[in-house]
Structures are given as structure tokens and as C-alpha cells.
Design an enzyme around this catalytic site. Structure first.
Site, PDB file in Angstrom:
ATOM      1  N   HIS A   1       3.615  -6.296  11.565  1.00  0.00           N
ATOM      2  CA  HIS A   1       3.100  -4.953  11.290  1.00  0.00           C
ATOM      3  C   HIS A   1       2.219  -4.554  12.464  1.00  0.00           C
ATOM      4  O   HIS A   1       1.384  -5.347  12.906  1.00  0.00           O
ATOM      5  CB  HIS A   1       2.295  -4.915   9.992  1.00  0.00           C
ATOM      6  CG  HIS A   1       2.118  -3.518   9.492  1.00  0.00           C
ATOM      7  ND1 HIS A   1       1.234  -2.645  10.071  1.00  0.00           N
ATOM      8  CD2 HIS A   1       2.735  -2.837   8.511  1.00  0.00           C
ATOM      9  CE1 HIS A   1       1.312  -1.477   9.441  1.00  0.00           C
ATOM     10  NE2 HIS A   1       2.213  -1.568   8.489  1.00  0.00           N
TER      11      HIS A   1
ATOM     12  N   GLN B   1       0.819  -1.210   0.000  1.00  0.00           N
ATOM     13  CA  GLN B   1       0.000   0.000   0.000  1.00  0.00           C
ATOM     14  C   GLN B   1       0.853   1.260   0.000  1.00  0.00           C
ATOM     15  O   GLN B   1       0.738   2.125  -0.839  1.00  0.00           O
ATOM     16  CB  GLN B   1      -0.875   0.024   1.249  1.00  0.00           C
ATOM     17  CG  GLN B   1      -1.860  -1.103   1.335  1.00  0.00           C
ATOM     18  CD  GLN B   1      -2.647  -1.066   2.631  1.00  0.00           C
ATOM     19  OE1 GLN B   1      -2.390  -0.251   3.509  1.00  0.00           O
ATOM     20  NE2 GLN B   1      -3.620  -1.945   2.755  1.00  0.00           N
TER      21      GLN B   1
ATOM     22  N   ARG C   1       8.864  -0.102  13.375  1.00  0.00           N
ATOM     23  CA  ARG C   1       7.747  -1.047  13.419  1.00  0.00           C
ATOM     24  C   ARG C   1       7.741  -1.982  14.617  1.00  0.00           C
ATOM     25  O   ARG C   1       6.713  -2.191  15.240  1.00  0.00           O
ATOM     26  CB  ARG C   1       7.839  -1.952  12.199  1.00  0.00           C
ATOM     27  CG  ARG C   1       7.049  -1.443  11.101  1.00  0.00           C
ATOM     28  CD  ARG C   1       6.941  -2.399  10.008  1.00  0.00           C
ATOM     29  NE  ARG C   1       6.333  -1.618   8.947  1.00  0.00           N
ATOM     30  CZ  ARG C   1       6.359  -1.935   7.687  1.00  0.00           C
ATOM     31  NH1 ARG C   1       6.993  -3.016   7.310  1.00  0.00           N
ATOM     32  NH2 ARG C   1       5.768  -1.189   6.807  1.00  0.00           N
TER      33      ARG C   1
ATOM     34  N   GLU D   1       7.328   8.243   5.879  1.00  0.00           N
ATOM     35  CA  GLU D   1       6.984   7.038   6.637  1.00  0.00           C
ATOM     36  C   GLU D   1       7.890   6.929   7.843  1.00  0.00           C
ATOM     37  O   GLU D   1       8.959   7.551   7.901  1.00  0.00           O
ATOM     38  CB  GLU D   1       7.084   5.791   5.750  1.00  0.00           C
ATOM     39  CG  GLU D   1       5.866   5.616   4.877  1.00  0.00           C
ATOM     40  CD  GLU D   1       5.712   4.223   4.313  1.00  0.00           C
ATOM     41  OE1 GLU D   1       6.604   3.393   4.513  1.00  0.00           O
ATOM     42  OE2 GLU D   1       4.683   3.989   3.665  1.00  0.00           O
TER      43      GLU D   1
ATOM     44  N   ARG E   1      13.243  -4.427   9.179  1.00  0.00           N
ATOM     45  CA  ARG E   1      13.159  -3.758   7.877  1.00  0.00           C
ATOM     46  C   ARG E   1      12.661  -2.329   8.003  1.00  0.00           C
ATOM     47  O   ARG E   1      11.697  -2.048   8.717  1.00  0.00           O
ATOM     48  CB  ARG E   1      12.213  -4.538   6.980  1.00  0.00           C
ATOM     49  CG  ARG E   1      12.009  -3.903   5.625  1.00  0.00           C
ATOM     50  CD  ARG E   1      10.932  -4.635   4.864  1.00  0.00           C
ATOM     51  NE  ARG E   1       9.628  -4.389   5.463  1.00  0.00           N
ATOM     52  CZ  ARG E   1       8.536  -4.065   4.768  1.00  0.00           C
ATOM     53  NH1 ARG E   1       8.589  -3.954   3.458  1.00  0.00           N
ATOM     54  NH2 ARG E   1       7.387  -3.871   5.371  1.00  0.00           N
TER      55      ARG E   1
ATOM     56  N   HIS F   1       4.112  -9.849   9.131  1.00  0.00           N
ATOM     57  CA  HIS F   1       4.063  -9.029   7.927  1.00  0.00           C
ATOM     58  C   HIS F   1       5.201  -9.288   6.950  1.00  0.00           C
ATOM     59  O   HIS F   1       4.977  -9.458   5.760  1.00  0.00           O
ATOM     60  CB  HIS F   1       4.081  -7.565   8.374  1.00  0.00           C
ATOM     61  CG  HIS F   1       3.946  -6.584   7.275  1.00  0.00           C
ATOM     62  ND1 HIS F   1       2.901  -6.619   6.380  1.00  0.00           N
ATOM     63  CD2 HIS F   1       4.717  -5.529   6.895  1.00  0.00           C
ATOM     64  CE1 HIS F   1       3.028  -5.627   5.519  1.00  0.00           C
ATOM     65  NE2 HIS F   1       4.137  -4.972   5.798  1.00  0.00           N
TER      66      HIS F   1
ATOM     67  N   LEU G   1       9.807  -3.482  -1.765  1.00  0.00           N
ATOM     68  CA  LEU G   1       9.488  -3.444  -3.199  1.00  0.00           C
ATOM     69  C   LEU G   1      10.755  -3.063  -3.966  1.00  0.00           C
ATOM     70  O   LEU G   1      11.078  -3.636  -5.008  1.00  0.00           O
ATOM     71  CB  LEU G   1       8.379  -2.423  -3.482  1.00  0.00           C
ATOM     72  CG  LEU G   1       6.965  -2.789  -3.005  1.00  0.00           C
ATOM     73  CD1 LEU G   1       6.007  -1.621  -3.217  1.00  0.00           C
ATOM     74  CD2 LEU G   1       6.431  -4.022  -3.736  1.00  0.00           C
TER      75      LEU G   1
HETATM   76  C1  LIG Z   1      -0.271  -5.862   3.022  1.00  0.00           C
HETATM   77  C2  LIG Z   1       1.135  -5.581   2.634  1.00  0.00           C
HETATM   78  C3  LIG Z   1       1.566  -4.281   2.418  1.00  0.00           C
HETATM   79  C4  LIG Z   1       2.884  -4.009   2.072  1.00  0.00           C
HETATM   80  N1  LIG Z   1       3.266  -2.717   1.801  1.00  0.00           N
HETATM   81  C5  LIG Z   1       4.519  -2.481   1.340  1.00  0.00           C
HETATM   82  C6  LIG Z   1       4.909  -1.181   0.906  1.00  0.00           C
HETATM   83  O1  LIG Z   1       4.120  -0.246   0.930  1.00  0.00           O
HETATM   84  N2  LIG Z   1       6.181  -0.999   0.455  1.00  0.00           N
HETATM   85  C7  LIG Z   1       7.094  -2.021   0.396  1.00  0.00           C
HETATM   86  O2  LIG Z   1       8.242  -1.805  -0.031  1.00  0.00           O
HETATM   87  N3  LIG Z   1       6.735  -3.264   0.793  1.00  0.00           N
HETATM   88  C8  LIG Z   1       5.487  -3.533   1.243  1.00  0.00           C
HETATM   89  N4  LIG Z   1       5.131  -4.792   1.616  1.00  0.00           N
HETATM   90  C9  LIG Z   1       6.100  -5.872   1.469  1.00  0.00           C
HETATM   91  C10 LIG Z   1       6.247  -6.226  -0.004  1.00  0.00           C
HETATM   92  O3  LIG Z   1       4.983  -6.167  -0.619  1.00  0.00           O
HETATM   93  C11 LIG Z   1       6.821  -7.620  -0.195  1.00  0.00           C
HETATM   94  O4  LIG Z   1       7.943  -7.813   0.594  1.00  0.00           O
HETATM   95  C12 LIG Z   1       7.239  -7.796  -1.651  1.00  0.00           C
HETATM   96  O5  LIG Z   1       6.185  -7.431  -2.486  1.00  0.00           O
HETATM   97  C13 LIG Z   1       7.659  -9.222  -1.912  1.00  0.00           C
HETATM   98  O6  LIG Z   1       7.763  -9.387  -3.289  1.00  0.00           O
HETATM   99  P1  LIG Z   1       8.212 -10.763  -3.898  1.00  0.00           P
HETATM  100  O7  LIG Z   1       8.199 -10.569  -5.374  1.00  0.00           O
HETATM  101  O8  LIG Z   1       9.456 -11.202  -3.256  1.00  0.00           O
HETATM  102  O9  LIG Z   1       7.077 -11.809  -3.436  1.00  0.00           O
HETATM  103  P2  LIG Z   1       5.502 -11.841  -3.708  1.00  0.00           P
HETATM  104  O10 LIG Z   1       5.011 -10.573  -4.243  1.00  0.00           O
HETATM  105  O11 LIG Z   1       4.853 -12.349  -2.481  1.00  0.00           O
HETATM  106  O12 LIG Z   1       5.354 -12.952  -4.843  1.00  0.00           O
HETATM  107  C14 LIG Z   1       5.541 -14.317  -4.571  1.00  0.00           C
HETATM  108  C15 LIG Z   1       5.128 -15.143  -5.767  1.00  0.00           C
HETATM  109  O13 LIG Z   1       5.598 -16.474  -5.614  1.00  0.00           O
HETATM  110  C16 LIG Z   1       4.581 -17.382  -5.983  1.00  0.00           C
HETATM  111  N5  LIG Z   1       4.826 -18.662  -5.312  1.00  0.00           N
HETATM  112  C17 LIG Z   1       5.029 -18.893  -3.991  1.00  0.00           C
HETATM  113  N6  LIG Z   1       5.225 -20.212  -3.778  1.00  0.00           N
HETATM  114  C18 LIG Z   1       5.149 -20.814  -4.993  1.00  0.00           C
HETATM  115  C19 LIG Z   1       5.243 -22.166  -5.421  1.00  0.00           C
HETATM  116  N7  LIG Z   1       5.457 -23.189  -4.594  1.00  0.00           N
HETATM  117  N8  LIG Z   1       5.109 -22.422  -6.752  1.00  0.00           N
HETATM  118  C20 LIG Z   1       4.859 -21.437  -7.636  1.00  0.00           C
HETATM  119  N9  LIG Z   1       4.733 -20.135  -7.272  1.00  0.00           N
HETATM  120  C21 LIG Z   1       4.889 -19.842  -5.965  1.00  0.00           C
HETATM  121  C22 LIG Z   1       3.305 -16.674  -5.546  1.00  0.00           C
HETATM  122  O14 LIG Z   1       2.184 -17.243  -6.194  1.00  0.00           O
HETATM  123  C23 LIG Z   1       3.633 -15.257  -5.979  1.00  0.00           C
HETATM  124  O15 LIG Z   1       3.384 -15.131  -7.363  1.00  0.00           O
HETATM  125  C24 LIG Z   1       3.813  -5.072   1.972  1.00  0.00           C
HETATM  126  C25 LIG Z   1       3.393  -6.374   2.211  1.00  0.00           C
HETATM  127  C26 LIG Z   1       2.059  -6.641   2.533  1.00  0.00           C
HETATM  128  C27 LIG Z   1       1.639  -8.054   2.786  1.00  0.00           C
END
Ligand SMILES: Cc1cc2nc3c(=O)[nH]c(=O)nc-3n(C[C@H](O)[C@H](O)[C@H](O)COP(=O)(O)OP(=O)(O)OC[C@H]3O[C@@H](n4cnc5c(N)ncnc54)[C@H](O)[C@@H]3O)c2cc1C
Length: 522
Positions: free
Chosen positions: A243, A48, A289, A116, A387, A352, A393
């Protein structure tokens, strides 16, 4: 000979998609895999608050200092320096200029940098209060435009290695190498062998192993658990960030109430309507946090409340109407009968973000040959013991580029004859048992409660030992159950959840000192 991909990327969050886009544009034959039916169901989609980006009034040295302070100086300084110096500009080069994301602007039409907690400058770009879904939507649209292959409803089960899966027994004595994955097609129940010269794990977080979490239900630690089974190094797993503020509502899954509300003035109140943060930190609502989450947890324990309140209505400092600035939070709360422009929001802390993960270097290389990891599943040491908000992101974006460049510079194919020796998936029995989803749900619930009560916001040595014993007991049962079951996504996730929980508890027991978000009360 079966098809061999140049690169398989597991995960369609910001980390996986960005990396795959870089690789595809560099001419690699790449496929991206997601276990969900919709590629957008991931942590990234839920983000968000926003993403750290370059602001002419900022200085990389200040960002470096802020990340280290939040991380309790437990960080890998090389990772922090690299991200601080290169990351913020990458938001412009990649997300804005290439992918075409139009972040929110102020009344004068300039980019609206928001503040933030624990950031010494306004350096966060956002898209209203639903930055993540805009980023993922645009990344997916771009991926489609360039013809990136995305396999949804495919659950990765295990990494294929030469040591474990080759028919050539001489491979046992060679250095371990990853050569692909076994993956379940959720739709037809068949397990496929996907071979690749390089595998990139971008499977996201672990929040779903805790009772309360802001993460989607897919966050079961699959990548961590797969890498662990294959023998990769895992570090800093004791550092799980909670969180402070998720919506407490009977009918709505714990929904994150971003800290940018506190950045814009919102106050935490106990159930008597009194401010209390001053008793826990001189930074009050803008403390890091973990400090805020513990303060809320302690205030809840002290007063016996099962939730506290966050009041934006009476303290908002912003110029934009609340309904527009926090449209997603406003609409979600309103759907549950809470008008945040008029009344305080009921909140609880929730699991979180995972600061630990698969150990990687600055190029995303793991301890296993041909295996890369990035994003939340990985640990470069960037976050240290905690963190800094809105860093993750950016972390996904920065390592996406580094991994792609490392692959580009060092790409080497695995010899065909070696790949031909990799065994197909073996189904142990012809009549595998179909398990009742209720049993799987019950087992997952036990893991979630164990982690919440004994390995959560405030830990004790006794609690952690109890968690270890309980998880050990369940682990035997779940692994036996897994071996007898007809595979489906839930069973794969359950096995990964118990392994992930055990890794976290083991590392938490091993690290006897409280630090950052690993807090032990004795
Ligand atoms: C509610 C919320 C708000 C947040 N707000 C912020 C923010 O404002 N700013 C910020 O920097 N961060 C924020 N974060 C943290 C941030 O969103 C995440 O740390 C970041 O997006 C993680 O990205 P990622 O690509 O590593 O994983 P994800 O975006 O979680 O993607 C993981 C992917 O892996 C796939 N996957 C998992 N296991 C398997 C499997 N066994 N086989 C095939 N596919 C699989 C899933 O389906 C998904 O597609 C927030 C997190 C949450 C939950």
C-alpha cells in the site's frame, strides 16, 4: 468416538464468518476458529475504504475490465467474470438485507458510492472510513444470534491428512484427504485434535512477514504454510501488494491511510512540498497501487527521505467535513499530534495484500480433497498480478457463498472407522523447553527485514538469491527450535512465517519477469 464436525472454518474475518453463517443456516454442524483472543482481530476489521457493491449506473463489464487492467491481464478471467456478475448484488442480499449493515449515505439519504483509484465508476460502499470494523461487528452479532460456535484463542497448527496421520498404513497409498486440524488452545497450552468432514481455510494474509505492514500482527501466513505442508498447490506467491500510504509515526503502528483520500483529492508531496506523481504516471495520484508505491519508494530513495507527505487539507474535494468523512484516520492522526484538516500526513509504503495463495477453483476447492480455501489466503486468480482496490472484501463474500453451496451440494461424510484411526497429537518430549519471547521476536524481525530489503517493493535477482540463502539458514534453525520448544502461538507463527517467506521468495525467483506488484529491477 470423538466428535466430528461437518465443517471446521479457520478464521473469523469476512471470508470465514460469512461462509460459516451460510453453512450454519444450511443446517451444518460448523465451528469457527480464531487464534486471537478477540474474534475481531483480523485484516477485515481494519478495512477502511469500502466494498464494491452494485450501483445501477455501473456495468459488470466495466468492473471486469477494471479488475483485469489492475491485474495486468494475468487474472483468471473466469474468476473475474463470476465476481463481477454476482458479487456486487451479494453485498445487498447478504450484508445489507440479511446482516443489516447500514452503509454511509449522502445528504439526500442515498447510499454514498465513493471513488477509488483505477475504478471507472463510483461503486464503493463504505461505512465512514471504518467499513471493516462495522462489517465484522455486525457479522459477529449475527453469528451470535444464530448460535454459531466460535472458538477464540485457538491456534491451528497443522492440517490432519489420511496420508500423514492415520494409524492405518494403507491410508498412505490412498489419495490425500484432509480430515481435520491439530489446534493449540492458547490458554491452557494443550493441543487438541479436531476432526471434520470438511475444512475451510480463511486465515487471511501475510503482511507481518515484512518490516512495514498495514496488517495486524496475526497475519503470519499460517493457512498458506499449513496447506503447503499438507501438500496443497500454492500459486502467484510473488505478487505481494504494497500500500503506498501508511502513516509514518514513531508511536503508532503503521496505520493505513486509505486511497479514498486520494480519490477525494489528496496530493502526494515530496519533502520540499512539491507534487511528483506526474513524473511517474499520467494518472498521477489515481494510478494503480503498485505504480504509486514504487513512485513513493523511488522518490524517497532519490531524496534520501524516510517518509513523504500526503496533503488532504489543501486539496479535499468532498462535501462532508473531513473529520466525519475520514473520522478514523482523523482521530488516529490527531492522537499522534497531526491534524489532517490543517497539515499534510507523513506516509511510507507498507506490505498490504497477498494476491497469491492456496490455489482454488470457482467453488473454493483446493488441490486436496475435503480442503477449501477462501479470502486472502486463497488464490483463484481473481487479482492476477495486482489487486484492484476494494475487491478483497467482496472476494471473501463471494467465495463464502460458493464454498458453502459446493459443500451443500456435495457433502459426504468420511467413514467413521477411518477417522478413528487418526492419531492424537504427539508431544515429542515430556520436558519441552520454554523459549524466551525475545529470541522469537528477534528471529521474526530478521525474517521481516530480509523480506523488506530483498523481496519488497523493488526486487533484484541478486537480492532475491540473498533472501533465499538467508531464509534457508534461518529455516533450519527455526524448525529445530520449533521441534524442541513448548508450543505456544508465537512459535507456531514463527515457523509459519519462515515457510511463507520462503515460498514467496522461491516463486519470485522462479518468475523472472516484472509484472504488476512483482517488480524486478536488474
Ligand atoms: C488496513 C487495511 C485496510 C484494508 N482496506 C480494504 C478495503 O477498504 N476494501 C477491501 O476490499 N479490502 C481492504 N483490505 C483488505 C481486506 O481487508 C482483506 O483482504 C480481507 O479482509 C481478508 O479477509 P479474510 O477473511 O480472508 O482474512 P482476515 O480478515 O485477515 O481474517 C483471518 C482470520 O484468520 C485467523 N487465523 C489466522 N491464522 C490462524 C491460525 N493459525 N489459527 C486460527 N486462526 C487463524 C485470524 O485470527 C483471523 O480471524 C484492507 C486491509 C488492511 C490490512
Amino acid at each position: 468416538m470423538q466428535k466430528v464436525y461437518d465443517v471446521l472454518v479457520i478464521g473469523t474475518g469476512i471470508a470465514g464468518l460469512s461462509c460459516a453463517i451460510y453453512l450454519k443456516e444450511a443446517g451444518f454442524d460448523v465451528a469457527v476458529i480464531s487464534k486471537t483472543a478477540e474474534a475481531c482481530e483480523c485484516n477485515s476489521f481494519l478495512a477502511q475504504g469500502g466494498i464494491i457493491a452494485w450501483n445501477p449506473e455501473d456495468d459488470p463489464k466495466l468492473l471486469y475490465k477494471d479488475i483485469l487492467e489492475a491485474g495486468c491481464y494475468y487474472n483468471n478471467t473466469a474468476a473475474v467474470k463470476m465476481l463481477s456478475e454476482t458479487g456486487p448484488k451479494q453485498v445487498f442480499d447478504f450484508l445489507i438485507d440479511k446482516i443489516g449493515i447500514k452503509f454511509s449515505t449522502n445528504d439526500s439519504g442515498e447510499l454514498d458510492y465513493t471513488e477509488e483509484a483505477a475504478h471507472s465508476k463510483r461503486r464503493i460502499l463504505h461505512y465512514e472510513d471504518h467499513t471493516g470494523d462495522e462489517i465484522i461487528r455486525q457479522l459477529l452479532a449475527y453469528a451470535e444470534k444464530i448460535g454459531l460456535k466460535i472458538l477464540t484463542s485457538h491456534t491451528s497448527i497443522d492440517l490432519i491428512t489420511n496420508n500423514h496421520h492415520s494409524a492405518d498404513k494403507q491410508e498412505i497409498y490412498k489419495k490425500r484427504e484432509v480430515m481435520g486440524i491439530y489446534v493449540l488452545n492458547n490458554l491452557d497450552g494443550c493441543v487438541e485434535k479436531l476432526l471434520a468432514h470438511k475444512v475451510v481455510l480463511a486465515t487471511g494474509g501475510i503482511g507481518e512477514i515484512f518490516q512495514h505492514t498495514t496488517n495486524p500482527s496475526s497475519a503470519t501466513g499460517d493457512g498458506l504454510s499449513m496447506a503447503h505442508r499438507a501438500g496443497a498447490d500454492i500459486i502467484n506467491a510473488e505478487f505481494v501488494q504494497f500500500h503506498p500510504t501508511a502513516l509514518f509515526h514513531r508511536d503508532i503502528k503503521r496505520f493505513l491511510i486509505s486511497e479514498s483520500l486520494r480519490g477525494e483529492g489528496a496530493k502526494l508531496l515530496n519533502r520540499d512540498g512539491k507534487e511528483f506523481m506526474g513524473r511517474y504516471s499520467h494518472l498521477k495520484e489515481l494510478a494503480p497501487r503498485d505504480v504509486v508505491a514504487r513512485a513513493i519508494y523511488e522518490e524517497m530513495s532519490r531524496t534520501g527521505a524516510d517518509f513523504l507527505l500526503l496533503d488532504l487539507a489543501n486539496y479535499y474535494k468532498g462535501s462532508e467535513p473531513i473529520e466525519k468523512r475520514f473520522s478514523k484516520i482523523y482521530n488516529t492522526c490527531l492522537s499522534g499530534g497531526i491534524d489532517i484538516t490543517k497539515e499534510p500526513i507523513p506516509i511510507v509504503p507498507s506490505a498490504h495484500f497477498f494476491c497469491g495463495g492456496i490455489k482454488i477453483d470457482l467453488n473454493g476447492r483446493t488441490s486436496l480433497k475435503n480442503l477449501y480455501a477462501l479470502g486472502e489466503v486463497s488464490c483463484s486468480g481473481l487479482h492476477g498480478a495486482n489487486r484492484l482496490a476494494s475487491t478483497s472484501l467482496l472476494e471473501g463474500l463471494v467465495w463464502a457463498k460458493n464454498v458453502a453451496e459446493d459443500i451443500k451440494e456435495n457433502f459426504q461424510e468420511i467413514r467413521k472407522s477411518r477417522l478413528e484411526n487418526i492419531a492424537d497429537w504427539e508431544t515429542p518430549k515430556s520436558n519441552m523447553e520454554e523459549f524466551d519471547p525475545l529470541i522469537i521476536g528477534q528471529d521474526l524481525q530478521v525474517i521481516k527485514l530480509t523480506m523488506w530489503n530483498y523481496a519488497g517493493i523493488i526486487r533484484t535477482n541478486k537480492g532475491l538469491e540473498r533472501a533465499k540463502a538467508d531464509l534457508n539458514y534461518y529455516s533450519h534453525r527455526i524448525i529445530k527450535f520449533y521441534k524442541e520448544a513448548k508450543l505456544n502461538r508465537s512459535i507456531i507463527e514463527l515457523r509459519n512465517a519462515i515457510i511463507t517467506a520462503s515460498i514467496i521468495v522461491d516463486q519470485a525467483i522462479h518468475n523472472t519477469k516484472s509484472l504488476g506488484c512483482h517488480y524486478i529491477k536488474n
